[in-house]
Design a protein around this motif. Structure first.
Motif, mmCIF file in Angstrom:
data_model
loop_
_atom_site.group_PDB
_atom_site.id
_atom_site.type_symbol
_atom_site.label_atom_id
_atom_site.label_comp_id
_atom_site.label_asym_id
_atom_site.label_seq_id
_atom_site.Cartn_x
_atom_site.Cartn_y
_atom_site.Cartn_z
ATOM 1 N N LEU A 78 -4.896 -0.810 5.180
ATOM 2 C CA LEU A 78 -4.294 -1.541 4.051
ATOM 3 C C LEU A 78 -3.961 -2.949 4.522
ATOM 4 C CD1 LEU A 78 -1.840 1.165 2.689
ATOM 5 C CD2 LEU A 78 -4.157 0.647 1.935
ATOM 6 N N TYR A 79 -4.121 -3.926 3.637
ATOM 7 C CA TYR A 79 -3.777 -5.297 3.994
ATOM 8 C C TYR A 79 -2.259 -5.413 4.021
ATOM 9 C CZ TYR A 79 -8.553 -5.522 2.306
ATOM 10 O OH TYR A 79 -9.877 -5.265 2.087
ATOM 11 N N PRO A 80 -1.663 -5.639 5.203
ATOM 12 C CA PRO A 80 -0.203 -5.544 5.309
ATOM 13 C C PRO A 80 0.533 -6.621 4.522
ATOM 14 C CG PRO A 80 -1.165 -6.260 7.392
ATOM 15 C CD PRO A 80 -2.307 -5.900 6.493
ATOM 16 N N HIS A 81 -0.145 -7.738 4.243
ATOM 17 C CA HIS A 81 0.535 -8.844 3.569
ATOM 18 C C HIS A 81 0.346 -8.797 2.064
ATOM 19 C CE1 HIS A 81 -3.580 -9.811 4.454
ATOM 20 N NE2 HIS A 81 -3.560 -10.771 3.558
ATOM 21 N N MET A 82 -0.241 -7.721 1.557
ATOM 22 C CA MET A 82 -0.435 -7.632 0.113
ATOM 23 C C MET A 82 0.336 -6.427 -0.419
ATOM 24 S SD MET A 82 -4.469 -8.254 -0.392
ATOM 25 C CE MET A 82 -5.385 -9.399 0.619
ATOM 26 N N THR A 83 0.820 -6.568 -1.645
ATOM 27 C CA THR A 83 1.497 -5.432 -2.257
ATOM 28 C C THR A 83 0.471 -4.350 -2.566
ATOM 29 O OG1 THR A 83 1.147 -6.315 -4.457
ATOM 30 C CG2 THR A 83 3.203 -6.924 -3.367
ATOM 31 N N VAL A 84 0.989 -3.193 -2.939
ATOM 32 C CA VAL A 84 0.113 -2.082 -3.296
ATOM 33 C C VAL A 84 -0.864 -2.518 -4.390
ATOM 34 C CG1 VAL A 84 0.086 0.180 -4.407
ATOM 35 C CG2 VAL A 84 1.712 -0.306 -2.569
ATOM 36 N N ALA A 85 -0.327 -3.195 -5.408
ATOM 37 C CA ALA A 85 -1.184 -3.627 -6.510
ATOM 38 C C ALA A 85 -2.254 -4.597 -6.012
ATOM 39 C CB ALA A 85 -0.335 -4.279 -7.594
ATOM 40 N N ASP A 86 -1.851 -5.545 -5.156
ATOM 41 C CA ASP A 86 -2.826 -6.519 -4.657
ATOM 42 C C ASP A 86 -3.866 -5.858 -3.762
ATOM 43 O OD1 ASP A 86 -1.718 -8.587 -6.003
ATOM 44 O OD2 ASP A 86 -0.412 -9.207 -4.357
ATOM 45 N N ASN A 87 -3.427 -4.883 -2.977
ATOM 46 C CA ASN A 87 -4.367 -4.150 -2.146
ATOM 47 C C ASN A 87 -5.453 -3.515 -3.003
ATOM 48 O OD1 ASN A 87 -4.277 -3.442 0.877
ATOM 49 N ND2 ASN A 87 -2.124 -3.766 0.367
ATOM 50 N N ILE A 127 -8.645 -6.176 -14.334
ATOM 51 C CA ILE A 127 -8.068 -5.786 -13.050
ATOM 52 C C ILE A 127 -6.807 -4.962 -13.288
ATOM 53 C CG2 ILE A 127 -6.978 -6.639 -10.947
ATOM 54 C CD1 ILE A 127 -8.747 -9.030 -10.992
ATOM 55 N N GLU A 128 -5.932 -5.505 -14.141
ATOM 56 C CA GLU A 128 -4.659 -4.819 -14.378
ATOM 57 C C GLU A 128 -4.881 -3.429 -14.947
ATOM 58 O OE1 GLU A 128 -2.196 -7.356 -16.747
ATOM 59 O OE2 GLU A 128 -2.019 -8.778 -15.080
ATOM 60 N N GLN A 129 -5.833 -3.347 -15.839
ATOM 61 C CA GLN A 129 -6.072 -2.071 -16.496
ATOM 62 C C GLN A 129 -6.582 -1.043 -15.481
ATOM 63 O OE1 GLN A 129 -9.675 -1.605 -18.354
ATOM 64 N NE2 GLN A 129 -9.129 0.561 -18.432
ATOM 65 N N ARG A 130 -7.517 -1.487 -14.630
ATOM 66 C CA ARG A 130 -8.087 -0.553 -13.654
ATOM 67 C C ARG A 130 -7.060 -0.155 -12.601
ATOM 68 N NH1 ARG A 130 -14.043 -0.891 -11.565
ATOM 69 N NH2 ARG A 130 -15.018 -2.243 -13.086
ATOM 70 N N VAL A 131 -6.257 -1.141 -12.161
ATOM 71 C CA VAL A 131 -5.246 -0.827 -11.144
ATOM 72 C C VAL A 131 -4.242 0.160 -11.718
ATOM 73 C CG1 VAL A 131 -3.303 -1.767 -9.848
ATOM 74 C CG2 VAL A 131 -5.494 -2.948 -9.821
ATOM 75 N N ASP A 143 4.741 -2.682 -6.435
ATOM 76 C CA ASP A 143 5.256 -3.933 -5.879
ATOM 77 C C ASP A 143 5.654 -3.816 -4.417
ATOM 78 O OD1 ASP A 143 4.918 -5.281 -8.251
ATOM 79 O OD2 ASP A 143 6.857 -4.590 -9.025
ATOM 80 N N ARG A 144 5.468 -2.640 -3.855
ATOM 81 C CA ARG A 144 5.866 -2.470 -2.451
ATOM 82 C C ARG A 144 4.778 -2.972 -1.530
ATOM 83 N NH1 ARG A 144 8.884 2.422 -1.308
ATOM 84 N NH2 ARG A 144 10.365 2.751 -2.992
ATOM 85 N N TYR A 145 5.195 -3.221 -0.271
ATOM 86 C CA TYR A 145 4.234 -3.571 0.762
ATOM 87 C C TYR A 145 3.921 -2.320 1.576
ATOM 88 C CZ TYR A 145 4.860 -8.453 -0.322
ATOM 89 O OH TYR A 145 4.857 -9.648 -0.962
ATOM 90 N N ARG A 165 -2.543 7.427 -0.181
ATOM 91 C CA ARG A 165 -2.873 7.373 -1.607
ATOM 92 C C ARG A 165 -3.295 5.970 -2.022
ATOM 93 N NH1 ARG A 165 1.995 10.193 -3.053
ATOM 94 N NH2 ARG A 165 1.448 12.321 -2.511
ATOM 95 N N VAL A 166 -2.628 4.957 -1.459
ATOM 96 C CA VAL A 166 -3.018 3.585 -1.804
ATOM 97 C C VAL A 166 -4.453 3.338 -1.336
ATOM 98 C CG1 VAL A 166 -2.537 1.149 -1.427
ATOM 99 C CG2 VAL A 166 -0.656 2.758 -1.686
ATOM 100 N N ALA A 167 -4.767 3.829 -0.146
ATOM 101 C CA ALA A 167 -6.130 3.647 0.371
ATOM 102 C C ALA A 167 -7.136 4.285 -0.580
ATOM 103 C CB ALA A 167 -6.254 4.252 1.761
ATOM 104 N N MET A 168 -6.784 5.439 -1.130
ATOM 105 C CA MET A 168 -7.687 6.082 -2.082
ATOM 106 C C MET A 168 -7.716 5.292 -3.388
ATOM 107 S SD MET A 168 -7.504 10.125 -1.526
ATOM 108 C CE MET A 168 -5.805 10.441 -1.885
ATOM 109 N N GLY A 169 -6.542 4.766 -3.764
ATOM 110 C CA GLY A 169 -6.488 3.961 -4.984
ATOM 111 C C GLY A 169 -7.403 2.759 -4.888
ATOM 112 N N ARG A 170 -7.427 2.145 -3.709
ATOM 113 C CA ARG A 170 -8.285 0.994 -3.508
ATOM 114 C C ARG A 170 -9.745 1.379 -3.733
ATOM 115 N NH1 ARG A 170 -7.200 -2.120 2.003
ATOM 116 N NH2 ARG A 170 -8.486 -0.437 2.781
#
Lengths: 324, 354
Positions: free
Chosen positions: B86-95, B110-114, B128-130, B141-146
């Protein structure tokens, strides 16, 4: 959580600690005790000389005379740049210092970052090249200053010699005799010395970036430039803040290089605040005046520290949670 | 979605060849797990599908396109890394949005898909978390979300559960399987954990030393392992192997070198005296009065079952019983392998005989 203690094995009674025990074993006090020796050394060798220097700037001390308190008179002599009777040489040195620091720092950062990225690639003879890069940093400043003195010499300069033999110029370049040439030459020498520190530190930072982040970004569709722009650079910002703070502080207070090469000449055009302060305080003997010039550096340095302090305050993404 | 075809793929790092010609066909929507001990080449194979490693020989097709020389970003695949990356400097949404931002996708899309991906994975409150502020399972889960946000042709998973603790691993296993049932995206999943392979896969590919040992449905591999390696690798605790010879005849049997005669249902013609390896899974022993007598070495009760290490002759065997065993070490019990569930392998080649 419930307060139920049913079924638990009761704990044995504990002796309550006395104030003396607390002083000895309380974590906060313990921290204080461990810190005390370091604090004592810092106060004795850093805070005291600094305070003494500031005090000197409020006196008319000369070498061989203790001097008495004269308030802000030394600073009044320095004046402000728009005063008619302000000290022109002092303000020239302020200007020189700012030009020297800003130009050298920007170039050092750009070249250092470029070198770091280059050295982070899989080059042949990587280890050898990395050690070669460090050489300017390892050589004693005075030694490299003397070498540059010769390189920039008005008669024997190798640069002038080469350019003349290539037919590009007809006369030797007056490197250290012309004010602007002298400034540029000194800035060049400072960059040469300062780049390795930045390059190696940034290289260390680059190597902490996990390669799988680049792989993930590549799969996400990032080009090489986007990899740098969106992954490398943001992850490098904390270390850039640290290394550039140091670089700016060291450049601003540089003394050796200037003193060995030009001693502030020609016509004070390369005097930095540090060299001018030394000249006035030690060579001319006006300790109070020199101290005032040196003290005048403090606001600039504080400003630089404040900038990095607020830039450095750990970014949101560095906070919270254990390390991954 | 797309099928993936791996044809005679080879990989060499310098002069060391690590993958020696692998053929795998993955159907559209299939969940395939590459499993094997470390160093078997499974991760390398996955990275070749992703385009992170060059293909030294052979052909990889995604859909009906040969992708050997297609750069990773054009292969339309998404990968979940072991350390999540995960990109440590990006929020979950940005990742999750990063790949779409790089493609300059319109913001509402983008917003809809995220938010859709976040909904699927239960990440709505964490957008909004890092990454540092998340637990291991949440990062997973975030990695799978990406990967989901990209809606790729193929999902690639590189040992995604290795960094989680045992309990969470079981939970995430179920979640990944559910996710696949829901999205039906073709998935290639690499693991060294055969239980993950057994529980999640439609098809398991067992790899060893850069070749495919066996390929098939999980229970097929479990019931009919093609060779000693697969037999020993699939199943936990692993299969017991006993060396010895076949005694053919009206009532065929197996005579162990370490002592004891084990039951056999059938013996191939002309196999009398043939040196073989007799394989029996721990759970295929029964307590029986007419069984072989064995000396108890260790008893390990887990509550739901009891694992017993017992010795027949000098051969130690691991047995699992549903009943609770009260025998003490040193005592003798009588155990009978189920002759219908016995595996016999050629002692020389390791290949399955019956």
């Amino acid at each position: 959580m419930s307060d139920s203690v049913a079924g638990r094995v009761p704990a044995p009674a504990v002796r309550h600690p006395t104030w003396w025990d607390r002083l000895r074993i309380n974590r906060n006090w313990l921290g204080f005790w461990f810190m005390a020796p370091a604090a004592a050394i810092l106060i004795l060798f850093l805070a005291f000389p600094l305070g003494k220097g500031v005090w000197l700037s409020f006196t008319d001390a000369k070498i061989g005379r203790a001097g008495s308190f004269i308030g802000l008179e030394n600073y009044e002599w320095l004046g402000l740049p728009w005063w008619r009777d302000s000290d022109g040489v002092f303000w020239l040195s302020v200007f020189n210092t700012l030009v020297y620091t800003i130009v050298a720092s920007i170039v050092k950062f750009a070249v250092g970052l470029y070198l770091a990225i280059l050295l982070n690639q899989n080059l042949p003879f990587k280890a050898a090249i990395r050690s070669i890069v460090l050489i300017p940093f390892v050589v004693p400043t005075v030694l490299s200053a003397i070498a540059f003195w010769w390189i920039f010499d008005s008669q024997f300069s190798i640069i002038s010699w080469s350019l003349r033999h290539l037919g590009i110029i007809d006369y030797n370049i007056n490197f250290l005799g012309d004010p602007n040439n002298a400034r540029a030459s000194l800035i060049f020498a400072n960059i040469w010395r300062g780049v390795p520190f930045i390059a190696i530190t940034l290289l260390a930072g680059l190597q902490t970036v996990s390669p799988s982040l680049y792989e993930a970004a590549t799969l996400d569709g990032a080009s090489k430039w986007q990899n740098f722009r969106f992954v490398t650079f943001p992850l490098l910002t904390p270390i850039i803040a640290v290394v550039m703070t140091f670089s700016v502080l060291f450049t601003f207070t540089d003394f050796q290089l200037i003193w060995a090469m030009t001693r502030g000449g020609p016509v004070n055009s390369t005097h930095l605040m540090a060299t001018l302060s030394y000249q006035r305080a030690i060579l001319a003997g006006n300790l109070g005046e020199g101290a005032a010039i040196a003290t005048a550096m403090v606001p600039f340095l504080l400003f630089a520290i404040m900038v990095s302090w607020f830039g450095l305050q750990s970014r949101k993404w560095q906070q919270g949670g254990e390390d991954s | 979605m797309a099928s993936v075809e791996i044809r005679d793929v080879r990989k060499a790092f310098g002069s060391t060849q690590v993958i020696h010609g692998v053929n795998i066909e993955i159907e559209d929507g299939e969940f395939v797990i590459l499993v094997g001990p470390s160093g078997c080449g499974k991760s390398t194979l996955l990275r070749m599908i992703a385009g992170l490693e060059n293909i030294s020989g052979g052909e990889v097709r995604i859909g009906d396109r040969v992708v050997n020389d297609v750069p990773p970003k054009e292969r339309d695949i998404a990968m979940v890394f072991q350390n999540y990356a995960l990109y440590p400097h990006m929020t979950v949404a940005d990742n999750m949005a990063f790949s779409m931002k790089l493609r300059n996708a319109p913001k509402p899309e983008i917003e809809q898909r995220v938010s859709k991906a976040a909904g699927i994975l239960g990440l709505e409150k964490l957008l909004d978390r890092y990454p540092r502020q998340l637990s291991g399972g949440q990062r997973q889960r975030v990695a799978m979300g990406r990967a989901i946000v990209r809606d790729p042709q193929v999902f690639l998973f590189d040992e995604p559960l290795s960094n989680l603790d045992a309990k969470l691993r079981v939970q995430m296993r179920t979640e990944i399987k559910e996710l696949h049932q829901r999205l039906k995206t073709t998935t290639v999943y690499v693991t060294h954990d055969q239980i993950e392979a057994m529980t999640m896969a439609d098809k398991i590919v067992v790899m060893h030393d850069g070749i495919v040992e066996q390929m098939g449905a999980p229970l097929e591999l479990y019931d009919r392992p093609a060779n000693l390696f697969v037999a020993g690798f699939i199943g936990s605790p692993s299969m017991n192997f006993v060396k010895g010879k076949i005694r053919a005849g009206a009532q065929p049997s197996f005579e162990a070198d370490t002592g004891g005669v084990y039951p056999l249902n059938t013996a191939p013609a002309g196999s009398d005296g043939m040196p073989v390896v007799y394989g029996i899974r721990p759970e295929h022993f029964q307590l029986a009065d007419n069984g072989l007598s064995a000396e108890v070495v260790v008893v390990e009760p887990t509550g739901s079952e009891t694992q017993v290490v017992a010795k027949i002759g000098t051969q130690e065997l691991v047995c699992i019983f549903r009943e609770r065993i009260t025998a003490k070490p040193g005592e003798t019990i009588r155990i009978a392998p189920d002759p219908n569930l016995v595996h016999v392998f050629d002692a020389q080649s390791g290949a399955r005989i019956s």
